[in-house]
Motif scaffolding. Sequence first.
Motif, PDB file in Angstrom:
ATOM      1  N   LEU A 144       1.677  -3.654  -0.022  1.00  0.00           N
ATOM      2  CA  LEU A 144       2.377  -2.413  -0.309  1.00  0.00           C
ATOM      3  C   LEU A 144       1.344  -1.294  -0.339  1.00  0.00           C
ATOM      4  CD1 LEU A 144       4.640  -3.612  -3.279  1.00  0.00           C
ATOM      5  CD2 LEU A 144       5.213  -3.554  -0.854  1.00  0.00           C
ATOM      6  N   ALA A 145       1.726  -0.095   0.054  1.00  0.00           N
ATOM      7  CA  ALA A 145       0.783   1.017   0.096  1.00  0.00           C
ATOM      8  C   ALA A 145       1.346   2.209  -0.655  1.00  0.00           C
ATOM      9  CB  ALA A 145       0.467   1.396   1.534  1.00  0.00           C
ATOM     10  N   VAL A 146       0.468   2.875  -1.380  1.00  0.00           N
ATOM     11  CA  VAL A 146       0.861   4.064  -2.136  1.00  0.00           C
ATOM     12  C   VAL A 146       0.931   5.253  -1.189  1.00  0.00           C
ATOM     13  CG1 VAL A 146       0.202   5.639  -3.990  1.00  0.00           C
ATOM     14  CG2 VAL A 146      -0.209   3.180  -4.238  1.00  0.00           C
ATOM     15  N   VAL A 169       9.889  -1.849  -6.839  1.00  0.00           N
ATOM     16  CA  VAL A 169       9.062  -0.709  -7.208  1.00  0.00           C
ATOM     17  C   VAL A 169       9.717   0.573  -6.694  1.00  0.00           C
ATOM     18  CG1 VAL A 169       6.850  -1.940  -7.311  1.00  0.00           C
ATOM     19  CG2 VAL A 169       7.659  -1.045  -5.125  1.00  0.00           C
ATOM     20  N   ASP A 170       9.209   1.714  -7.157  1.00  0.00           N
ATOM     21  CA  ASP A 170       9.743   3.016  -6.782  1.00  0.00           C
ATOM     22  C   ASP A 170       9.343   3.329  -5.337  1.00  0.00           C
ATOM     23  OD1 ASP A 170      10.296   5.688  -6.391  1.00  0.00           O
ATOM     24  OD2 ASP A 170       9.540   6.343  -8.330  1.00  0.00           O
ATOM     25  N   ASP A 171      10.329   3.386  -4.424  1.00  0.00           N
ATOM     26  CA  ASP A 171       9.989   3.553  -3.016  1.00  0.00           C
ATOM     27  C   ASP A 171       9.650   4.986  -2.635  1.00  0.00           C
ATOM     28  OD1 ASP A 171      12.477   4.731  -3.012  1.00  0.00           O
ATOM     29  OD2 ASP A 171      13.389   3.340  -1.597  1.00  0.00           O
ATOM     30  N   MET A 182       9.269   2.039   7.041  1.00  0.00           N
ATOM     31  CA  MET A 182       8.251   1.540   6.114  1.00  0.00           C
ATOM     32  C   MET A 182       8.593   1.885   4.673  1.00  0.00           C
ATOM     33  SD  MET A 182       4.175   2.283   6.397  1.00  0.00           S
ATOM     34  CE  MET A 182       4.217   3.866   5.548  1.00  0.00           C
ATOM     35  N   LYS A 183       9.839   2.311   4.403  1.00  0.00           N
ATOM     36  CA  LYS A 183      10.093   2.861   3.091  1.00  0.00           C
ATOM     37  C   LYS A 183      10.729   1.898   2.106  1.00  0.00           C
ATOM     38  CE  LYS A 183      11.509   7.140   0.899  1.00  0.00           C
ATOM     39  NZ  LYS A 183      12.149   8.414   0.998  1.00  0.00           N
ATOM     40  N   GLU A 184      11.389   0.853   2.569  1.00  0.00           N
ATOM     41  CA  GLU A 184      12.019  -0.090   1.645  1.00  0.00           C
ATOM     42  C   GLU A 184      10.958  -0.884   0.886  1.00  0.00           C
ATOM     43  OE1 GLU A 184      14.781  -4.093   1.716  1.00  0.00           O
ATOM     44  OE2 GLU A 184      14.497  -2.915   3.523  1.00  0.00           O
ATOM     45  N   THR A 185      11.153  -1.063  -0.393  1.00  0.00           N
ATOM     46  CA  THR A 185      10.228  -1.858  -1.177  1.00  0.00           C
ATOM     47  C   THR A 185      10.995  -2.825  -2.044  1.00  0.00           C
ATOM     48  OG1 THR A 185      10.198  -0.252  -2.972  1.00  0.00           O
ATOM     49  CG2 THR A 185       8.545   0.016  -1.254  1.00  0.00           C
TER      50      THR A 185
END
Length: 273
Positions: free
Chosen positions: A63-65, A7-9, A1-4
């Motif tokens: 996307l989730a913070v 934005v800053d992943d 779930m880490k690739e974005t």
Amino acid sequence: MKETVGVDDTWIRRFHLGSRQEPAETADAAEASVSLICFPHAGGAAGFYLPVARVAPPGVEVLAVQYPGRQDRRAEKCVDDVEELADRIAEALRPGTGRPMALFGHSMGALVAFEVARRLEGQGTVPVGLFASGRRAPSVHRDDRMHLRPDESLLAELRGLGGTAARVLGDDEFMRAVLPMVRSDYRAVETYRHRPGPKLSCPITALSGADDPKARPGDVRVWREHTEAEFEMRLFPGGHFYLVDHVEEIVGVIGDRIASALTGAGRGPETGS
């Protein structure tokens, strides 16, 4: 779930749902026209928004913070100040501001999303919408001091609100292990003070459970005072974590409002659901 995408992943996570959800129920990152940035509640993490990603309409990438101090960031120090969190998240989102962006936050996440929206607008990026869930308006202050109470009181608060799997709430050892992170989040929320400033230029949609003791309808309605654009309030059956039982309806509201913003259509009045 880490690739974005863009934005800053470290801070922002993209869900990979696999072929069963692609492409009908979630947008491919390269084809999405809007990013929906989701902000967790106190004690929450990015994974809380997986159900939202599963039912997101085509064209919307969820996307989730991920705040420091939880899950894969558990070794990092928690940030116990909403303003600092907003500063750092807005900076993490900066590379992705070339694509339209909507913000959704629940409880603590609504406050953080609001402050991020202020920063984005200050930098010239106006979100297509702010969706504030389960939270009174930023300017409505209560002198809550839960972060100063003993562990037993804090545990009772969490159990009373629900929103966490019963097996986790019943695991006393685990709950005590995460209490420092939860206490830090509560400190961030309870020490937050709204700073007067320009109203947002983006529309605000306030969402809440009709029986939520943390977000009474009168206090939620004050979100209207924080935007120059359209405002809508929606009430759903349930308490503080009403959204767990109404994910598809909520995502439907978000999708409709995003579509309206992108096409320039108007919004409806306050309604209950």
